[in-house]
Write a protein that holds these residues in place. Structure first.
Motif, PDB file in Angstrom:
ATOM      1  N   PHE A 226      13.304  19.940  21.414  1.00 43.82           N
ATOM      2  CA  PHE A 226      12.678  20.450  22.636  1.00 43.82           C
ATOM      3  C   PHE A 226      11.511  19.576  23.097  1.00 43.82           C
ATOM      4  N   ASP A 227      11.384  18.382  22.521  1.00 49.76           N
ATOM      5  CA  ASP A 227      10.383  17.396  22.941  1.00 49.76           C
ATOM      6  C   ASP A 227       8.970  17.982  22.962  1.00 49.76           C
ATOM      7  N   LEU A 228       8.531  18.504  21.817  1.00 54.59           N
ATOM      8  CA  LEU A 228       7.191  19.064  21.715  1.00 54.59           C
ATOM      9  C   LEU A 228       6.187  17.968  21.359  1.00 54.59           C
TER      10      LEU A 228
ATOM     11  N   LEU B  58       2.536  23.155  23.095  1.00 58.39           N
ATOM     12  CA  LEU B  58       3.460  24.283  23.169  1.00 58.39           C
ATOM     13  C   LEU B  58       3.753  24.870  21.794  1.00 58.39           C
ATOM     14  N   GLY B  59       3.699  24.043  20.756  1.00 62.56           N
ATOM     15  CA  GLY B  59       3.922  24.552  19.404  1.00 62.56           C
ATOM     16  C   GLY B  59       2.857  25.561  18.997  1.00 62.56           C
ATOM     17  N   ASP B  60       1.579  25.222  19.240  1.00 65.73           N
ATOM     18  CA  ASP B  60       0.489  26.138  18.915  1.00 65.73           C
ATOM     19  C   ASP B  60       0.505  27.361  19.829  1.00 65.73           C
ATOM     20  N   ILE B  61       0.838  27.149  21.090  1.00 67.14           N
ATOM     21  CA  ILE B  61       0.922  28.274  22.019  1.00 67.14           C
ATOM     22  C   ILE B  61       2.031  29.232  21.588  1.00 67.14           C
ATOM     23  N   SER B  62       3.155  28.657  21.143  1.00 67.09           N
ATOM     24  CA  SER B  62       4.252  29.489  20.648  1.00 67.09           C
ATOM     25  C   SER B  62       3.804  30.340  19.473  1.00 67.09           C
ATOM     26  N   GLN B  63       3.005  29.760  18.585  1.00 68.72           N
ATOM     27  CA  GLN B  63       2.521  30.519  17.432  1.00 68.72           C
ATOM     28  C   GLN B  63       1.565  31.629  17.865  1.00 68.72           C
ATOM     29  N   SER B  64       0.759  31.358  18.883  1.00 69.85           N
ATOM     30  CA  SER B  64      -0.132  32.394  19.395  1.00 69.85           C
ATOM     31  C   SER B  64       0.652  33.523  20.049  1.00 69.85           C
TER      32      SER B  64
ATOM     33  N   THR C 138      11.644  28.134  25.925  1.00 68.54           N
ATOM     34  CA  THR C 138      11.011  29.311  26.520  1.00 68.54           C
ATOM     35  C   THR C 138      11.646  30.588  25.989  1.00 68.54           C
ATOM     36  N   VAL C 139      12.969  30.610  25.914  1.00 60.49           N
ATOM     37  CA  VAL C 139      13.667  31.772  25.365  1.00 60.49           C
ATOM     38  C   VAL C 139      13.334  31.917  23.881  1.00 60.49           C
ATOM     39  N   TYR C 140      13.198  30.783  23.200  1.00 60.49           N
ATOM     40  CA  TYR C 140      12.804  30.794  21.789  1.00 60.49           C
ATOM     41  C   TYR C 140      11.471  31.508  21.617  1.00 60.49           C
ATOM     42  N   ILE C 141      10.501  31.218  22.471  1.00 58.61           N
ATOM     43  CA  ILE C 141       9.185  31.854  22.384  1.00 58.61           C
ATOM     44  C   ILE C 141       9.300  33.363  22.603  1.00 58.61           C
TER      45      ILE C 141
END
Length: 510
Positions: A125-127, A134-140, A187-190
């Motif tokens: 997903f080219d993070l 986006l990786g840290d935002i996903s964790q939040s 986005t769906v993953y999040i």
């Protein structure tokens, strides 16, 4: 009127039935660390640079090294820039070679990952570069899901019971956890991770009351901390899984699918008899008590069960009771702060395994190895020094250690609002979990900011814990009327002990 502690004494205070129950409640927690921090091992940074295939249209025979030399700028260390490239031009190859390219821009056609490796969230997903956060935002967002779960499942468990909430949560974690492995879009993953997090939260905040409400006062710390030891073992499981499986989709399946093996809980998991009594469901409570006594090879005196029939249903409680009653408000505020500070530093460190300068799998293994004896030692610390002092000192110590690098809650709530109280504290912890990954982003301004924040917050939480009442060797309270119920339970226990001692002395005299 019979005290519930008398029934537990007749059933067996921490015998086979309770040990099996604690084991059942602990097994789901083996996979919990994977769901909480497993994403860290799916976004491990790897070499990358801008996709510059545009030059192939004018130089199809260029080697890879020639292509990179012509299209990518270099940094001060002489390495290719990872997030910028020379702007494409309409020149022929000879002109590009002769004059070179000077104007740079951000990667406009994706990235290339030259190192041969299994697919990860980062590469698929080219993070990277502008998408790195986006990786840290996903964790939040995941932690926000835990917060939502605390809001939903805490009060719901006090209303409909611990057992159904735990079963629903296990089902939700399994279904959404597996679905994540097949999602094509980040986005769906999040979104799916956030939904799964609500179920994870349901498991976390339900196992604690269900474990403690079936055991006596003296075995409460052991029951809770045994389940916590399985969380530490889960850290070791996470290290092994992530080291052995580098494909993020297969890793997600491996970290979720074992939960299917626990669906037999539908038939064997009991409800909290203490909760049933507070809800006036006396016959159902008797059924579980008799079953527990049978497994423990004990017999409950009929007169005790008869007295249980006379138990008046405790008035229903709500989360508002925690805010209206002065003594509960104090406990709620302090415990919420303690959970907040604890989670802030715990998740801040757990999500930063890449920042210790060591192999991330070895670092994760070390986390698990350190946690396991730490949780076991807590069993004895709680017995020797009580809950308040132990929690306060350990939080202060954790904060002090964090500051040096830079340069557990127990049952204090009544049965009718116990799950709501734990849920409210869990909400505070989840807010901390949301903030913890974002604090790591402050490292770009100064490397000491995250650790200084974690250390200061934890020390403040430790100091606040000294204001809590001590609950060691105190019976669980069932209502919210006053905080004297704990004192009465203590006096009841002492009187009972004194009576027994007098009886023993009389027998000796005879």
């Amino acid at each position: 009127m019979v005290e519930f502690s008398d029934l537990l004494s007749a059933v067996g205070e921490f015998c086979l039935y309770q040990k099996l129950l604690v084991l059942l409640l602990s097994l789901p927690l083996l996979l919990n660390p994977f769901q909480m921090v497993g994403q860290v091992f799916m976004v491990v940074d790897v070499p990358h640079y801008c996709n510059t295939d545009w030059i192939r249209a004018v130089g199809p025979n260029l080697t890879e090294e020639e292509q990179l030399n012509l299209t990518l700028p270099r940094n001060a260390d002489g390495e290719y820039e990872q997030c910028s490239m020379y702007s494409p031009v309409d020149w022929d190859l000879d002109s590009i070679v002769a004059y070179g390219l000077n104007t740079t821009e951000k990667c406009s056609n994706g990235w290339v990952y030259p190192t041969a490796q299994q697919p990860s969230l980062l590469t698929e997903f080219d993070l990277v570069c502008d998408r790195e956060d986006l990786g840290d935002i996903s964790q939040s967002v995941f932690m926000a899901g835990l917060l939502i779960g605390s809001i939903i499942f805490g009060p719901l468990s006090d209303r409909i019971g611990r057992r159904p909430v735990l079963l629903i949560s296990m089902l939700g974690q399994t279904l959404f956890g597996l679905a994540i492995a097949f999602l094509p879009n980040f986005t769906v993953y999040i979104v799916f991770r956030c939904i799964m997090a609500t179920a994870v939260s349901g498991i976390l905040i339900t196992t604690l009351p269900l474990a403690t409400e079936w055991v006596d006062v003296s075995h409460r710390p052991m029951a809770v901390l045994i389940t916590h030891c399985f969380l530490a073992l889960g850290q070791l499981v996470l290290a092994g899984l992530s080291y052995g499986i580098r494909n993020w989709r297969l890793l997600q399946i491996a970290g979720t699918a074992p939960m299917f093996a626990l669906f037999f809980y539908f038939w064997v998991l009991p409800e909290s008899s203490r909760w049933l009594v507070t809800k006036g469901k006396i016959e159902e409570a008797k059924k579980y008590l008799k079953k527990a006594a049978s497994v423990n090879k004990r017999t409950i005196p009929p007169e005790l069960l008869d007295q249980l029939k006379c138990e008046v249903q405790t008035k229903s409680g709500s989360i508002l009771d925690l805010l209206r009653k002065k003594h509960l408000l104090k406990v709620t505020v302090i415990m919420s702060c303690a959970w907040f500070m604890d989670s802030l530093v715990y998740y801040g460190l757990s999500l930063n395994v890449t920042g210790f300068g060591l192999d991330i799998y070895l670092t994760q293994l070390a986390f698990g190895v350190v946690e396991l004896p730490g949780r076991i030692i807590c069993i004895y610390l709680l017995k020797w020094f009580g809950r308040k002092k132990t929690q306060a000192v350990l939080l202060l110590l954790a904060g002090l250690m964090c500051l040096i690098i830079v340069g557990l809650p127990e049952e204090l709530f009544p049965t009718i609002v116990r799950q709501s109280g734990v849920g409210l504290c869990s909400m505070a912890a989840r807010v901390a979990g949301i903030i913890a990954p974002l604090i790591l982003l402050l490292e770009q301004y100064h490397h000491a900011i995250p650790m200084a924040t974690y250390g200061s917050a934890t020390m403040l939480g430790g100091l606040l814990c000294f204001l809590l009442p001590e609950t060691s060797k105190v019976e669980l309270t069932d209502d919210t009327v006053t905080d004297k119920s704990q004192k009465r339970s203590t006096l009841h226990t002492l009187s009972k002990t004194e009576s027994e001692e007098k009886g023993i002395n009389s027998e000796k005299n005879i």
